[in-house]
Scaffold this motif. Structure first.
Motif, PDB file in Angstrom:
ATOM      1  N   VAL A  92       9.465 -32.952  18.862  1.00 21.80           N
ATOM      2  CA  VAL A  92      10.462 -32.336  17.979  1.00 21.80           C
ATOM      3  C   VAL A  92      10.334 -32.978  16.604  1.00 21.80           C
ATOM      4  N   GLY A 123      11.750 -33.137  12.667  1.00 28.13           N
ATOM      5  CA  GLY A 123      12.751 -32.817  11.646  1.00 28.13           C
ATOM      6  C   GLY A 123      12.107 -32.955  10.283  1.00 28.13           C
ATOM      7  N   GLY A 124      12.204 -34.155   9.712  1.00 28.56           N
ATOM      8  CA  GLY A 124      11.601 -34.410   8.400  1.00 28.56           C
ATOM      9  C   GLY A 124      10.169 -34.907   8.486  1.00 28.56           C
ATOM     10  N   GLY A 125       9.663 -35.145   9.701  1.00 25.59           N
ATOM     11  CA  GLY A 125       8.259 -35.548   9.868  1.00 25.59           C
ATOM     12  C   GLY A 125       7.951 -36.981   9.460  1.00 25.59           C
ATOM     13  N   HIS A 126       8.960 -37.842   9.368  1.00 20.46           N
ATOM     14  CA  HIS A 126       8.729 -39.232   8.954  1.00 20.46           C
ATOM     15  C   HIS A 126       8.752 -40.216  10.120  1.00 20.46           C
ATOM     16  N   SER A 127       8.510 -39.721  11.316  1.00 24.47           N
ATOM     17  CA  SER A 127       8.463 -40.631  12.453  1.00 24.47           C
ATOM     18  C   SER A 127       7.440 -41.731  12.189  1.00 24.47           C
ATOM     19  N   SER A 164       6.686 -37.228  16.494  1.00 22.59           N
ATOM     20  CA  SER A 164       7.071 -35.848  16.219  1.00 22.59           C
ATOM     21  C   SER A 164       5.859 -34.924  16.148  1.00 22.59           C
ATOM     22  N   LEU A 216      11.205 -28.170  12.746  1.00 22.64           N
ATOM     23  CA  LEU A 216      12.456 -27.704  12.137  1.00 22.64           C
ATOM     24  C   LEU A 216      12.421 -27.799  10.614  1.00 22.64           C
ATOM     25  N   THR A 250      16.719 -45.329   2.964  1.00 25.17           N
ATOM     26  CA  THR A 250      16.335 -45.859   1.658  1.00 25.17           C
ATOM     27  C   THR A 250      15.109 -45.181   1.038  1.00 25.17           C
ATOM     28  N   GLY A 287      13.514 -37.617   6.708  1.00 24.50           N
ATOM     29  CA  GLY A 287      14.387 -36.594   7.270  1.00 24.50           C
ATOM     30  C   GLY A 287      15.722 -37.165   7.738  1.00 24.50           C
ATOM     31  N   GLY A 308      15.867 -37.386  12.412  1.00 24.54           N
ATOM     32  CA  GLY A 308      15.479 -38.588  13.152  1.00 24.54           C
ATOM     33  C   GLY A 308      16.338 -39.765  12.750  1.00 24.54           C
ATOM     34  N   MET A 361      20.328 -46.689   9.094  1.00 24.60           N
ATOM     35  CA  MET A 361      20.726 -47.839   8.275  1.00 24.60           C
ATOM     36  C   MET A 361      20.457 -47.484   6.815  1.00 24.60           C
ATOM     37  N   GLY A 419      18.184 -33.332  23.370  1.00 25.86           N
ATOM     38  CA  GLY A 419      18.035 -31.936  22.994  1.00 25.86           C
ATOM     39  C   GLY A 419      17.608 -31.839  21.544  1.00 25.86           C
ATOM     40  N   VAL A 455      18.707 -30.908  17.886  1.00 28.80           N
ATOM     41  CA  VAL A 455      19.887 -30.695  17.042  1.00 28.80           C
ATOM     42  C   VAL A 455      19.543 -29.663  15.972  1.00 28.80           C
ATOM     43  N   TYR A 507      15.142 -51.614  16.258  1.00 33.85           N
ATOM     44  CA  TYR A 507      15.636 -50.355  15.713  1.00 33.85           C
ATOM     45  C   TYR A 507      14.688 -49.237  16.143  1.00 33.85           C
TER      46      TYR A 507
HETATM   47  P1  FAD Z   1      10.673 -36.887  12.500  1.00 35.88           P
HETATM   48  O1  FAD Z   1       9.294 -37.426  12.467  1.00 35.88           O
HETATM   49  O2  FAD Z   1      10.830 -35.470  12.155  1.00 35.88           O
HETATM   50  O3  FAD Z   1      11.341 -37.134  13.895  1.00 35.88           O
HETATM   51  C1  FAD Z   1      11.371 -38.401  14.460  1.00 35.88           C
HETATM   52  C2  FAD Z   1      11.938 -38.269  15.865  1.00 35.88           C
HETATM   53  O4  FAD Z   1      13.297 -37.890  15.788  1.00 35.88           O
HETATM   54  C3  FAD Z   1      11.267 -37.207  16.700  1.00 35.88           C
HETATM   55  O5  FAD Z   1      10.153 -37.761  17.369  1.00 35.88           O
HETATM   56  C4  FAD Z   1      12.368 -36.774  17.638  1.00 35.88           C
HETATM   57  O6  FAD Z   1      12.418 -37.654  18.731  1.00 35.88           O
HETATM   58  C5  FAD Z   1      13.607 -36.955  16.815  1.00 35.88           C
HETATM   59  N1  FAD Z   1      14.064 -35.733  16.157  1.00 35.88           N
HETATM   60  C6  FAD Z   1      13.776 -35.304  14.916  1.00 35.88           C
HETATM   61  N2  FAD Z   1      14.476 -34.199  14.651  1.00 35.88           N
HETATM   62  C7  FAD Z   1      15.212 -33.928  15.724  1.00 35.88           C
HETATM   63  C8  FAD Z   1      16.164 -32.929  16.035  1.00 35.88           C
HETATM   64  N3  FAD Z   1      16.530 -31.997  15.165  1.00 35.88           N
HETATM   65  N4  FAD Z   1      16.733 -32.950  17.249  1.00 35.88           N
HETATM   66  C9  FAD Z   1      16.422 -33.898  18.154  1.00 35.88           C
HETATM   67  N5  FAD Z   1      15.529 -34.876  17.900  1.00 35.88           N
HETATM   68  C10 FAD Z   1      14.952 -34.896  16.698  1.00 35.88           C
HETATM   69  N6  FAD Z   1      15.498 -45.615   8.852  1.00 35.88           N
HETATM   70  C11 FAD Z   1      16.704 -46.094   8.502  1.00 35.88           C
HETATM   71  O7  FAD Z   1      17.613 -46.066   9.304  1.00 35.88           O
HETATM   72  N7  FAD Z   1      16.928 -46.607   7.274  1.00 35.88           N
HETATM   73  C12 FAD Z   1      15.965 -46.649   6.330  1.00 35.88           C
HETATM   74  O8  FAD Z   1      16.197 -47.109   5.228  1.00 35.88           O
HETATM   75  C13 FAD Z   1      14.682 -46.134   6.663  1.00 35.88           C
HETATM   76  N8  FAD Z   1      13.696 -46.138   5.751  1.00 35.88           N
HETATM   77  C14 FAD Z   1      12.525 -45.500   6.058  1.00 35.88           C
HETATM   78  C15 FAD Z   1      11.562 -45.360   5.074  1.00 35.88           C
HETATM   79  C16 FAD Z   1      10.392 -44.686   5.351  1.00 35.88           C
HETATM   80  C17 FAD Z   1       9.353 -44.523   4.279  1.00 35.88           C
HETATM   81  C18 FAD Z   1      10.188 -44.144   6.638  1.00 35.88           C
HETATM   82  C19 FAD Z   1       8.939 -43.401   6.960  1.00 35.88           C
HETATM   83  C20 FAD Z   1      11.135 -44.296   7.619  1.00 35.88           C
HETATM   84  C21 FAD Z   1      12.309 -44.966   7.342  1.00 35.88           C
HETATM   85  N9  FAD Z   1      13.289 -45.109   8.295  1.00 35.88           N
HETATM   86  C22 FAD Z   1      14.500 -45.621   7.963  1.00 35.88           C
HETATM   87  C23 FAD Z   1      13.063 -44.633   9.656  1.00 35.88           C
HETATM   88  C24 FAD Z   1      13.525 -43.214   9.797  1.00 35.88           C
HETATM   89  O9  FAD Z   1      14.892 -43.223  10.106  1.00 35.88           O
HETATM   90  C25 FAD Z   1      12.759 -42.550  10.938  1.00 35.88           C
HETATM   91  O10 FAD Z   1      11.406 -42.518  10.592  1.00 35.88           O
HETATM   92  C26 FAD Z   1      13.292 -41.169  11.266  1.00 35.88           C
HETATM   93  O11 FAD Z   1      12.841 -40.822  12.542  1.00 35.88           O
HETATM   94  C27 FAD Z   1      12.847 -40.128  10.281  1.00 35.88           C
HETATM   95  O12 FAD Z   1      13.436 -38.907  10.584  1.00 35.88           O
HETATM   96  P2  FAD Z   1      12.607 -37.556  10.460  1.00 35.88           P
HETATM   97  O13 FAD Z   1      13.502 -36.442  10.817  1.00 35.88           O
HETATM   98  O14 FAD Z   1      11.911 -37.512   9.142  1.00 35.88           O
HETATM   99  O15 FAD Z   1      11.521 -37.832  11.573  1.00 35.88           O
END
Ligand code: FAD
Length: 506
Positions: free
Chosen positions: A126, A128-132, A137, A147, A188, A193, A196, A203, A252, A254, A460
């Motif tokens: 799954v 969301g923002g692709g920043h796993s 993801s 998404l 930060t 996204g 995630g 944080m 699930g 979201v 974390y």
């Molecule tokens: P995605 O890669 O899209 O998803 C990550 C995971 O989240 C997926 O594998 C899945 O398990 C789950 N997921 C995503 N979308 C959904 C959905 N809609 N429903 C159910 N599950 C879903 N974290 C902090 O708390 N504080 C910070 O300051 C911080 N700084 C960061 C800086 C950088 C440059 C990066 C890359 C990450 C940072 N993070 C930080 C970590 C960040 O919170 C995670 O990388 C987070 O997973 C990113 O969310 P995303 O939706 O982009 O990820």
């Protein structure tokens, strides 16, 4: 872990085909049982894929075509032009090739995709923002429920709430909220996204003042493994609402988040004070002393950093009270070492929230480790500094992220996020450009981390790779058994397993 595709194993297996990476999947049910398999790409035959348990399955083309026809968004296959871009994540260490990517534009698409995934027994990621950070993801040979087109935001300044869809990035939500001088805790880096971030905890610079992002989550709309769209909040499906606040993507998909907002901004006192690395011991000890009794308005992160001309110790500072009081609090720190740069000033919150973006460009390779620190003693500071003296050159930074405050006062069992007594998150961030160095650099970072891990308890889930059952249990702590019960209720086959995975009871 029994996770079908261990992130770093798959990373090592770059270049092999999906079928080549897997063995026969006895457990997964194929949508095309008995059909002869043809290579992906000829547009007619079954599609080679990877099942839930990591073994090969084939997907009937008719089922895949039906999924494509039923989506309002796009179904992207390897032969389609957008595929190569759509499969890539922020973290360039992952070069994975999913069998299909379902680009969802609404909850109906998500329901279609989940129903397809469950029926086919296909490995499902799954996005969301692709920043796993840990690359979960996207998956080799599986389905990605993407998404990223779902970018709607609605701020209600009267009710102090915001609704946001799961493809929204932090900077987008911050901007909409700041138009009304409102904010909620987000991370930060502005391109990350919200999805995630929120599900894993969240944080950020406001966590000490307003709690973690998950503490400000009022409700979600979520498609569970049975394909039902549920609302989860304090009164409707409260068990699910409890679990999604820190339990990650286990329960699930979201499709909508609703947040509590706070009056905040638009200006804050913030910036970085830089010291030579030789002063790190004294400065970090002084910072830890201040942080031990800091007001919620102070966010003070020591960060060990490497610049082209050498190593430094930076103090990232945000202060939300009267600036004069902030300067008074910071004065002893400036005497603890030789200040080589100091840009702490009055800035807009939006400027601060994007200030780290240039340091973390997308599609470069990254590897992070994380562990929670309780009380940081001077002896622990000595150990961290001594380890950093021999840090591998790939280390971008080693921050001690300031936690506690309002986030620390939430009871550990009030949400799924357990480690509320953590005062700092010790993080190790490495980055490099040459993908052929992946294995070597990850090995070096792990060796570095092994010197510090004993100082930590739990980690974390958003910035580490869940590769160790003991650490995972420490992370969910006393909430673990309740999470297993909720997982078993909502996802009994562990369809959503590419995360800090809580396994359902058999
Ligand atoms: P995605 O890669 O899209 O998803 C990550 C995971 O989240 C997926 O594998 C899945 O398990 C789950 N997921 C995503 N979308 C959904 C959905 N809609 N429903 C159910 N599950 C879903 N974290 C902090 O708390 N504080 C910070 O300051 C911080 N700084 C960061 C800086 C950088 C440059 C990066 C890359 C990450 C940072 N993070 C930080 C970590 C960040 O919170 C995670 O990388 C987070 O997973 C990113 O969310 P995303 O939706 O982009 O990820």
């Amino acid at each position: 872990m029994a996770c079908a595709v261990a992130p770093w194993d798959a990373l090592r297996a770059q270049g092999s085909t999906a079928a080549g990476r897997a063995t026969a999947d006895s457990g997964a049910r194929s949508a095309a049982d008995g059909a002869g398999s043809r290579a992906v790409g000829d547009g007619t035959g079954p599609i080679d894929a990877v099942g839930l348990s990591g073994r090969p399955i084939s997907l009937a083309r008719v089922d895949v075509d039906e999924l494509g026809a039923n989506l309002r968004g796009q179904l992207i296959l390897p032969e389609d032009a957008p595929y190569d871009d759509a499969r890539r994540l922020w973290n360039g260490a992952f070069d994975r090739h999913p069998a299909l990517i379902a680009r969802c534009v609404g909850a109906a698409d998500v329901i279609e995709a989940v129903n397809f995934a469950r029926a086919a027994g296909v490995l499902t990621a799954v996005r969301g923002g692709g920043h796993s950070v840990s690359g979960q993801s996207v998956c080799d040979g599986g389905l990605v429920i993407d998404l990223s087109p779902m970018r709607g935001i609605r701020v209600d300044p009267a009710r102090l709430t915001a609704q946001a869809q799961p493809g929204v990035r932090l900077g987008e939500l911050d901007r909409e909220c700041q138009a009304f001088k409102l904010a909620t805790t987000l991370g930060t880096a502005s391109d990350t996204g919200i999805a995630g971030l929120t599900l894993g905890g969240g944080m950020g610079r406001l966590a000490r003042k307003f709690g973690y992002t998950c503490d400000n989550l009022l409700a979600v709309d979520i498609v569970t493994a049975d394909g039902k769209l549920l609302r989860a909040d304090a009164s409707e499906n409260p068990d699910l609402y409890w679990a999604v606040r820190g339990g990650g993507g286990n329960f699930g998909v979201v499709t909508q988040f609703e947040y509590r907002l706070h009056q905040f901004g638009p200006e804050v006192m913030a910036g970085t004070i830089l010291f030579p690395f030789s002063d790190a011991r004294r400065v970090v000890k002084a910072a830890m002393e201040l942080n031990a009794s800091a007001p919620d308005d102070l966010y003070l992160n020591p960060i060990f950093s490497r610049f082209p001309d050498g190593r430094y110790l930076g103090l990232e500072v945000c202060y939300y009270g009267p600036p004069a009081e902030g300067r008074r609090l910071l004065a002893p720190l400036k005497k603890a070492g030789k200040v080589v740069a100091d840009d702490v000033d009055i800035r807009t919150y939006l400027e601060i929230q994007s200030s780290y973006d240039p340091v973390v460009p997308s599609r470069v390779a990254y590897y992070f480790k994380s562990g929670f620190l309780r009380k940081v003693t001077p002896a622990m500071v000595d150990e961290i500094v001594a380890a950093y003296e021999h840090a591998p050159p790939s280390l971008l930074g080693v921050p001690l992220i300031h936690l506690g405050g309002a986030a620390g006062r939430v009871k550990p069992d009030a949400t799924a996020f357990w480690n509320r007594d953590a005062e700092h998150d010790l993080s190790v961030w490495a980055s490099w450009e040459d993908a052929s160095q992946n294995e070597k650099i990850i090995g070096e970072v792990r060796a570095f981390w092994s010197k510090l891990e004993h100082l930590t308890k739990g980690y974390y889930i958003n910035t580490d790779t869940p590769d160790d059952e003991r650490r995972l249990r420490e992370t969910y702590g006393g909430n673990y058994e309740r999470l297993v019960r909720i997982k078993t209720k909502y996802d009994p086959t562990n369809l959503f397993r590419l995360n800090a995975n809580i396994k359902p009871r058999a």
